[in-house]
Design an enzyme around this catalytic site. Structure first.
Site, PDB file in Angstrom:
ATOM      1  N   SER A   1       0.918  -1.279   0.116  1.00 22.90           N
ATOM      2  CA  SER A   1       0.146   0.027  -0.130  1.00 22.90           C
ATOM      3  C   SER A   1       0.860   1.173  -0.075  1.00 22.90           C
ATOM      4  O   SER A   1       2.086   1.152  -0.089  1.00 22.90           O
ATOM      5  CB  SER A   1      -1.016  -0.064   1.410  1.00 22.90           C
ATOM      6  OG  SER A   1      -0.119   0.220   2.381  1.00 22.90           O
ATOM      7  N   LYS A   2       0.340   2.547  -0.169  1.00 30.32           N
ATOM      8  CA  LYS A   2       0.506   3.805   0.150  1.00 30.32           C
ATOM      9  C   LYS A   2       1.993   3.753   1.055  1.00 30.32           C
ATOM     10  O   LYS A   2       2.941   4.267   0.739  1.00 30.32           O
ATOM     11  CB  LYS A   2      -0.135   4.849   0.334  1.00 30.32           C
ATOM     12  CG  LYS A   2      -0.704   5.497  -0.896  1.00 30.32           C
ATOM     13  CD  LYS A   2      -0.902   7.074  -0.611  1.00 30.32           C
ATOM     14  CE  LYS A   2      -1.513   7.568  -1.956  1.00 30.32           C
ATOM     15  NZ  LYS A   2      -3.048   7.308  -2.091  1.00 30.32           N
ATOM     16  N   ARG A   3       1.601   3.384   2.223  1.00 26.42           N
ATOM     17  CA  ARG A   3       2.734   3.524   3.175  1.00 26.42           C
ATOM     18  C   ARG A   3       4.042   2.769   2.957  1.00 26.42           C
ATOM     19  O   ARG A   3       5.038   3.286   3.622  1.00 26.42           O
ATOM     20  CB  ARG A   3       2.176   3.154   4.720  1.00 26.42           C
ATOM     21  CG  ARG A   3       2.127   1.601   4.842  1.00 26.42           C
ATOM     22  CD  ARG A   3       1.324   1.600   6.199  1.00 26.42           C
ATOM     23  NE  ARG A   3       0.923   0.024   5.915  1.00 26.42           N
ATOM     24  CZ  ARG A   3       1.433  -1.044   6.338  1.00 26.42           C
ATOM     25  NH1 ARG A   3       2.690  -0.766   6.972  1.00 26.42           N
ATOM     26  NH2 ARG A   3       1.153  -2.340   6.443  1.00 26.42           N
TER      27      ARG A   3
ATOM     28  N   GLY B   1       5.447   3.056   0.102  1.00 24.63           N
ATOM     29  CA  GLY B   1       6.152   4.033  -0.706  1.00 24.63           C
ATOM     30  C   GLY B   1       6.076   3.373  -2.177  1.00 24.63           C
ATOM     31  O   GLY B   1       5.952   2.282  -2.273  1.00 24.63           O
TER      32      GLY B   1
END
Ligand code: GLU
Length: 479
Positions: A255-257, A259
């Site tokens: 996911s986004k976290r 990066g």
């Protein structure tokens, strides 16, 4: 791999955000499968969620796909015989098929309100039952329906789920059986007239004559509902291939976290599209001879669904960096200069002429993993340097001072431009003079010139910096 005839596949993103690496991988698999078989690759925009879909998102999805070097044969921008290719422009089609399903008894109007449904749902959950539609409107008489319509009660259309199971052969996962009892009668057309994803996707895959649906494993439960639609319409369903998830290194869902989870991030960081494509392809697919870095035509030649693995793929950022570095090494200098342009710091642009800028790019080519590394790696060309602690300690030694003093004398006597060759001569004769070689000779010079004892060929760096700057830096280091 033998070729299949008349292959038609699609990539069907919802334009509600950016293209994520998972979506990009799905697009890559479909694209390669189509190209391998000489088939057709369709791009369909699934924008029935009017609130979350935006045209900007659609445009950015198309741009990201093009950046990856993926082209499509039919789609919203290029048209084709099975259009329109935006679901929001196909509302009449969903309505007609809904009517057809009502007429054949496969679907029926439902007048339950959201509040009632929510209340019943909560009750079922409280009784530890799996929530499902309780069938309130399943057997309304024609008179009941007419009365509710006359009372202007909003009406959704539900699919009437029969007994049985969907049995199909998944091209990745093998024989599958999903029992109909996993779902209650489900909504195909909402009361606002918009179709649900499972209905619209199955209708369109059918009408667009899609032969293979290659998509992420998270869609497996949807396949049950989609097969119900094909069955009700008397159509054969496509071959399904559900591809395992992409996990982050900590084995959680990427996911986004973590990066760099979207194609836009990869582009901004300075990954090359061919490297990103190559890396994403290997997330779940492997070449029959285990080749890793390969040109596009080899990917097309070798691609088959059979070589998609069953295990989740792990997104390994180090490997992606490494692979991108390999692609950067292979670029010709003109191309690399063009690609580095947006990352070129102003002080290089202003401080060095074109030929020197080009030489800086050439010197740094082997040290870049991503284009975004360029400004940091280029710091060694700054007119003033900051010493790393290791360098500072070294420059304080007697032997370093002897090396630098000798070099300063030679540079002082030197006239004309500094070249890698004449700088090398100076180093060698300094080495003889002070009886030092290897690290003892080179590290002080490099350290004084660049701040770090490690780095690219220092004779080329010296030639770029020029005699006066090098002289000043070496003198500064001795004092
Ligand atoms: N619009 C769906 C998505 O973006 C497509 C799923 C599918 O391929 O059927 O997840």
């Amino acid at each position: 791999m033998a070729k299949l005839k008349n292959v038609r596949v699609r990539f069907a993103p919802s334009p509600t955000g950016y293209l994520h690496v998972g979506g990009a991988r799905t697009a890559i698999f479909n694209y390669l499968f189509a190209r391998h078989n000489g088939g057709t690759f369709v791009l369909r925009i699934e924008d029935t969620d009017a609130e979350r879909s935006t045209r900007e998102s659609e445009l950015s999805l198309l741009e990201d796909l093009r950046w990856l070097g993926i082209d499509w044969d039919e789609g919203p921008d290029v048209g084709g015989p099975h259009g329109p290719y935006r679901q929001s422009e196909r509302m009449g089609i969903y309505r007609d098929i809904t009517d057809q399903l009502i007429a054949s008894g496969h679907a029926y109007p439902c007048f339950c309100t959201d509040e009632e449904l929510e209340r019943k749902r909560a009750e079922m959950v409280a009784r530890s039952e799996a929530p499902h539609y309780d069938g309130t409107c399943r057997n309304l008489s024609a008179a009941d329906v007419a009365a509710k319509r006359a009372a202007k009660i909003p009406e959704a259309i539900r699919f009437r789920v029969g007994e049985g199971a969907a049995r199909f052969e998944d091209a990745v996962r093998g024989a599958m059986e999903l029992g109909h009892d996993m779902v209650g009668d489900w909504v195909i057309l909402r009361s606002n007239g918009l179709p649900t994803y499972n209905f619209a996707a199955a209708v369109d895959d059918g009408l667009m004559q899609i032969t293979h649906v290659i998509r992420g494993e998270e869609h497996l439960p949807n396949t049950l509902r989609q097969i119900m639609i094909y069955d009700a319409l008397g159509k054969r369903h496509p071959m399904f291939a559900h591809v395992p998830l992409i996990l982050a290194e900590d084995r959680s869902k990427l996911s986004k976290r973590h990066g760099a989870s979207s194609v836009g991030d990869l582009r901004a960081t300075g990954y090359l599209p061919d490297a990103a494509f190559n890396y994403l392809l290997l997330l779940g697919w492997s070449h029959p001879q285990s080749r890793e870095i390969m040109p596009r035509d080899e990917m097309i030649k070798a691609f088959s669904i059979e070589r998609i693995g069953k295990a989740a793929a792990v997104f390994d950022k180090q490997k992606l960096l490494w692979m991108n570095g390999q692609y950067i090494r292979k670029l010709d200098l003109d191309t690399l200069c063009r690609l580095v342009e947006p990352y070129m710091p102003a002080w290089i642009r202003d401080g060095y002429d074109g030929a020197h800028q080009r030489e800086i790019v050439a010197i740094l080519q082997d040290s870049l993993d991503v284009l975004g590394d360029f400004p940091a790696r280029a710091a060694i060309f700054e007119p003033d340097v900051e010493y790393e602690p290791e360098t500072r300690a070294l420059l304080e030694t007697d032997s370093a001072k002897r090396v630098l003093n000798s070099m300063v004398a030679k540079l002082g006597a030197h006239t004309g431009a500094l070249t890698p060759e004449n700088f090398k001569e100076m180093i060698l004769s300094t080495g003889q003079e002070v009886s030092l070689k290897g690290k003892d000779l080179y590290f002080p010079i490099r350290g004084a010139m660049t701040g770090s004892v490690h780095g690219p060929d220092l004779t080329r760096v010296a030639a770029v910096k020029g005699r006066d700057t090098v002289m000043r830096l070496l003198q500064g280091a001795v004092s």
